[in-house]
Structures are given as structure tokens and as C-alpha cells.
Design an enzyme around this catalytic site. Structure first.
Site, PDB file in Angstrom:
ATOM      1  N   ARG A 130       0.820  -1.227   0.000  1.00 19.55           N
ATOM      2  CA  ARG A 130       0.000   0.000   0.000  1.00 19.55           C
ATOM      3  C   ARG A 130       0.847   1.268   0.000  1.00 19.55           C
ATOM      4  NH1 ARG A 130      -3.430  -2.685   3.906  1.00 19.55           N
ATOM      5  NH2 ARG A 130      -5.072  -3.759   2.772  1.00 19.55           N
ATOM      6  N   LYS A 152       2.479  11.649 -11.412  1.00 19.63           N
ATOM      7  CA  LYS A 152       1.672  10.777 -12.280  1.00 19.63           C
ATOM      8  C   LYS A 152       2.446   9.498 -12.534  1.00 19.63           C
ATOM      9  CE  LYS A 152      -1.285  13.942 -14.855  1.00 19.63           C
ATOM     10  NZ  LYS A 152      -1.605  14.518 -16.183  1.00 19.63           N
ATOM     11  N   GLU A 194       9.358  19.923 -24.590  1.00 21.49           N
ATOM     12  CA  GLU A 194       8.584  20.086 -23.346  1.00 21.49           C
ATOM     13  C   GLU A 194       9.062  21.321 -22.571  1.00 21.49           C
ATOM     14  OE1 GLU A 194       5.934  18.319 -22.290  1.00 21.49           O
ATOM     15  OE2 GLU A 194       6.013  16.395 -23.336  1.00 21.49           O
ATOM     16  N   LYS A 236       6.307  23.728 -13.569  1.00 25.31           N
ATOM     17  CA  LYS A 236       5.470  22.549 -13.306  1.00 25.31           C
ATOM     18  C   LYS A 236       5.150  22.430 -11.820  1.00 25.31           C
ATOM     19  CE  LYS A 236       4.401  17.833 -14.223  1.00 25.31           C
ATOM     20  NZ  LYS A 236       4.535  16.671 -15.075  1.00 25.31           N
ATOM     21  N   GLU A 246      -5.243  17.431 -11.285  1.00 23.49           N
ATOM     22  CA  GLU A 246      -5.713  17.872 -12.599  1.00 23.49           C
ATOM     23  C   GLU A 246      -7.215  18.118 -12.662  1.00 23.49           C
ATOM     24  OE1 GLU A 246      -3.482  16.138 -15.871  1.00 23.49           O
ATOM     25  OE2 GLU A 246      -5.214  16.386 -17.168  1.00 23.49           O
ATOM     26  N   ARG A 250      -3.852  22.143 -14.080  1.00 25.71           N
ATOM     27  CA  ARG A 250      -2.830  21.175 -14.515  1.00 25.71           C
ATOM     28  C   ARG A 250      -3.048  20.723 -15.961  1.00 25.71           C
ATOM     29  NH1 ARG A 250       0.020  16.256 -11.092  1.00 25.71           N
ATOM     30  NH2 ARG A 250       1.370  15.598 -12.797  1.00 25.71           N
ATOM     31  N   ASN A 254      -0.996  20.077 -20.839  1.00 22.71           N
ATOM     32  CA  ASN A 254      -1.234  19.269 -22.034  1.00 22.71           C
ATOM     33  C   ASN A 254      -1.251  20.105 -23.313  1.00 22.71           C
ATOM     34  OD1 ASN A 254      -1.522  16.747 -20.699  1.00 22.71           O
ATOM     35  ND2 ASN A 254      -3.502  17.441 -19.945  1.00 22.71           N
ATOM     36  N   HIS A 257      -0.772  18.442 -26.627  1.00 23.72           N
ATOM     37  CA  HIS A 257      -0.864  16.991 -26.444  1.00 23.72           C
ATOM     38  C   HIS A 257      -2.082  16.379 -27.131  1.00 23.72           C
ATOM     39  CE1 HIS A 257       2.403  17.651 -23.701  1.00 23.72           C
ATOM     40  NE2 HIS A 257       2.450  16.390 -23.347  1.00 23.72           N
ATOM     41  N   HIS A 261      -0.969  13.531 -29.443  1.00 21.30           N
ATOM     42  CA  HIS A 261      -1.327  12.122 -29.208  1.00 21.30           C
ATOM     43  C   HIS A 261      -1.965  11.509 -30.447  1.00 21.30           C
ATOM     44  CE1 HIS A 261      -1.385  12.589 -24.544  1.00 21.30           C
ATOM     45  NE2 HIS A 261      -0.224  12.180 -24.985  1.00 21.30           N
ATOM     46  N   HIS A 275       7.513  11.194 -28.635  1.00 23.28           N
ATOM     47  CA  HIS A 275       6.484  11.954 -27.920  1.00 23.28           C
ATOM     48  C   HIS A 275       6.760  13.466 -27.951  1.00 23.28           C
ATOM     49  CE1 HIS A 275       3.464  13.091 -25.045  1.00 23.28           C
ATOM     50  NE2 HIS A 275       4.392  13.647 -24.278  1.00 23.28           N
TER      51      HIS A 275
HETATM   52  N1  GLY Z   1       2.665  15.537 -18.102  1.00 22.91           N
HETATM   53  C1  GLY Z   1       1.571  16.305 -17.682  1.00 22.91           C
HETATM   54  C2  GLY Z   1       1.332  16.268 -16.198  1.00 22.91           C
HETATM   55  O1  GLY Z   1       2.153  15.789 -15.452  1.00 22.91           O
HETATM   56  O2  GLY Z   1       0.297  16.686 -15.768  1.00 22.91           O
END
Ligand code: GLY
Length: 389
Positions: A130, A152, A194, A236, A246, A250, A254, A257, A261, A275
Site C-alpha cells: 500500500r 503521475k 517540453e 510545473k 488535474e 494542470r 497538455n 498533447h 497524441h 512523444h
Molecule cells: N505531463 C503532464 C502532467 O504531469 O500533468
């Protein structure tokens, strides 16, 4: 988020998340000093390292020696390099290995590698017992400025990329700019896209700086790289601190993106389009769409295009693969995007450099017409085979 005073090749950025706050330490040769940075985070002198076969060749020994030097024992799992490792099978194997190695809740797992290693290891750390403790040592520029920060973690599902995962913050992120010397030039440029993204989405002064100094970042100048990475991490970290899960701001990360994508999907997530390259093209399209809808001055879109072109990043779809993309296939791929809400596509558009916003007002018909104006084909006769070249 705060900033500690530092010299030109050493910076520290705080991700402020209350009890889960952590530092991103950025500098040249930090890997060789990793033991000293990691030791204060340990409850006992033993860690687990997860890395991949490519990264192990270049950097594993340095990390192991640094840990030994600090009196820290380590055990290592080397995973096959590549996106295929973000799978249920590999996750099961990694979780089993961590349990076999008797890694306890208070122990630290170190992810040494790019986005795949960080995402897979972070997710395993989130679920084994956990939750174990977790440190990121990102070795690609893309991971250093994006995927290693913000918590993430995920593996891929048959239904799509990154669909099984968790928000799970690391305890420390160690960014060594020297490891970028072993990165292929194309991957460095893809990561640079990025970096440009942070300027384009919310930091116009940083965009100006990149126009003047981006060449030094790509040429390997340690001070320029440290500043560019730290400024990206500050951007960031600020966004993540305000919107960790998000629910709003947040999503601005993107930028580029949704378009990107779709091109990655239609080129089979292959070497045809990395990417970061897809993000570069996607940002140009987001700016052009913003111009077409009257939100943004054409000069700002031209500046973005020029900065990305100077880094040899793709800025037009006709130069990707054989350049044949059916507008309907692109719209279809965008309708599958994770950001679709209540059936509506969401785009990050801009009012200019550094001024992004979210909108769900772009209709599929408008999008199709825009893509055709940008060089997508009206016909549906384009073979996927052709697009995968
Ligand atoms: N790569 C986008 C984020 O971490 O929200």
C-alpha cells in the site's frame, strides 16, 4: 514552491504539497553525489534500484558506487528498455521482486531512467504494501522536466496509454544534467519541446530566454541546461502545487498533447514520431488553431514555430512519415483523448505566448476543416500502413 539561492549549475526547486512536499535537486554530476542526497531520506541503509537495460550500461555503476560510498546497500532490477515494459506483466514481476527483496514500507525505491522506468516504478511503489517510498533519478531530458515531477504514475492498457495508474508523489527528484551527454541528439531535442512548452503555456519571459539561449541548452552548456530545467521544474511545480489531481489548471500542461497524441496514435507510437516531437507539432497546431479562431496574434505562432524549427523539431504534419494523414482519422483519434469530458473534446489554446486556456468549444467539424487547411487529407483512403512508414 520556493527557490533556494544557488550557483549557476546547482538549483533546487520545491514542490509544495503540504506533508508530501519534496525537492527537485538539479545540477551537474549529481548522480555521483546521489548517496549524500539520498541518505537523509532513509530509515535504514538499504534501497532498491529499478532501471532499464540501456540506462544501466551508462549510469548504474555510478549510482551504485555513490550509494556504497555513503554506506547504503542496494539491490537492482534491470527491466527491458522500451514502452512495452509499461505492462501488467512487467508490473506484476516488479512488485513480486520488491516483495522478494523484502523492501519494507519505510524503504526507498529509486527509479533510475526515463519516463517508462519512472512511471512503472512509481506505480509499483504506490501499490506494494500500500505504498513504499520513492525517489526519481530521471535520465532523459523529457523525464527531467516533465514525467518525473508531479506524481503521475501508470502502465498502459490494451485500451490506451497510461490508463492504469495512480497519483503518487516521489520524496526526492535528483536531476543530473551530465547524464544528458549520453542521450541521443534526437531525444534531447524531443525533451526540449517540453521545455518550450512551459514558456509557451505560461511563462513568456522564459520563452524570450529560450529564443536567446535555447541553442546553448541543446549544445550541452551545463549552466544553460540547469537554468532551463530548473525554470521548467518551477513552472510545473507551481501548477502541480495548485492542482495536483488535474481538476483544472494542470490540464494546461497538455498544451499540444491533444493534437500530438493523435499523430502518435496514427504513427503507431513508433520511432517515426517521438512523444516530444509530437508535442512540438501539436503546440504549433494549437497556436495556429488559436490564430484561426481569433484568439492569438499570428506573430506569436510564428515565434513558436521558429524556436521549434531551430531545434530541428517537426512543425508541419506533411513532414511526418509520408505526410499523409486523413483528417477524419485525426479527429477520431482526438475524440479518444483522456481529456474528453462529457463527450466534448478539450483543447489547450492560447491568447498569445505564455497565455494558455482550456476550451471545449472546438466542434469536430471546425477541427476537421482546420486540419485540412493544415495539410490533412479530405479522403479516408489513407492506409494506416502508409502512415506507419
Ligand atoms: N505531463 C503532464 C502532467 O504531469 O500533468
Amino acid at each position: 514552491m520556493n527557490q533556494k539561492p544557488n550557483d549557476e549549475t546547482q538549483q533546487s526547486v520545491r514542490v509544495a504539497l503540504d506533508a508530501r512536499s519534496y525537492d527537485i535537486e538539479i545540477g551537474a554530476d549529481l548522480l555521483a553525489l546521489a548517496g549524500a542526497h539520498i541518505a537523509p531520506h532513509l530509515k535504514r541503509d538499504r534501497v532498491a534500484i529499478v532501471t532499464d537495460s540501456h540506462v544501466a550500461k551508462h549510469h548504474l555503476q555510478t549510482l551504485q558506487a555513490a550509494l556504497t560510498h555513503a554506506g547504503i546497500a542496494s539491490t537492482t532490477s534491470i527491466i527491458p528498455a522500451g514502452e512495452n515494459s509499461k505492462s501488467f506483466g512487467r508490473l506484476e514481476q516488479l512488485c513480486g521482486w520488491l516483495l522478494d527483496e523484502k523492501i519494507e514500507r519505510d524503504d526507498c525505491v529509486i527509479a533510475l531512467g526515463g519516463g517508462v522506468i519512472g512511471d512503472l516504478t512509481g506505480f509499483a511503489a504506490a501499490i506494494v504494501r500500500r505504498g513504499l517510498r520513492f525517489i526519481q533519478i530521471p535520465t532523459t531530458l523529457l523525464a527531467q522536466v516533465d514525467s518525473s515531477i508531479g506524481g503521475k504514475t501508470a502502465i498502459n492498457a490494451a485500451q490506451g496509454k497510461n490508463l492504469i495508474g495512480a497519483f503518487f508523489q516521489p520524496e526526492l527528484v535528483l536531476v543530473d544534467t551530465q547524464v544528458l551527454n549520453t542521450l541521443p541528439a534526437r531525444e534531447l531535442r524531443a525533451g526540449y519541446a517540453e521545455i518550450v512548452k512551459y514558456g509557451a503555456l505560461g511563462n513568456a519571459a522564459f520563452f524570450d530566454w529560450l529564443e536567446a539561449n535555447g541553442g546553448d541548452v541543446l549544445a550541452g552548456d551545463a549552466a544553460a541546461q540547469t537554468y532551463a530545467i530548473a525554470e521548467s521544474c518551477r513552472s510545473k511545480a507551481g501548477i502541480v502545487a495548485r492542482d495536483e489531481r488535474e481538476s483544472g489548471e494542470r490540464a494546461l500542461l497538455n498544451l499540444g498533447h491533444t493534437f500530438g497524441h493523435a499523430f502518435e496514435a496514427l504513427t503507431g507510437y513508433s520511432n517515426t514520431l517521438l512523444h516530444g516531437e509530437a508535442v512540438a507539432l501539436g503546440m504549433v497546431l494549437a497556436f495556429d488553431l488559436s490564430v484561426a479562431r481569433g484568439h492569438c496574434a499570428p506573430e506569436d505562432a510564428a515565434r513558436l514555430k521558429a524556436l521549434l524549427e531551430a531545434a530541428a523539431l517537426p512543425v508541419t504534419m506533411t513532414r511526418i512519415g509520408n505526410g499523409n494523414f486523413a483528417a477524419d482519422a485525426l479527429v477520431g483519434a482526438m475524440a479518444q483523448d483522456k481529456k474528453v469530458k462529457s463527450g466534448k473534446m478539450r483543447f489547450v489554446l492560447v491568447e498569445g505566448l505564455g497565455k494558455s486556456f482550456l476550451t471545449d468549444t472546438v466542434s469536430p467539424a471546425d477541427l476537421r476543416a482546420f486540419l485540412i487547411a493544415q495539410g490533412a487529407l479530405e479522403t479516408t483512403e489513407v492506409s494506416r500502413e502508409g502512415q506507419r512508414q
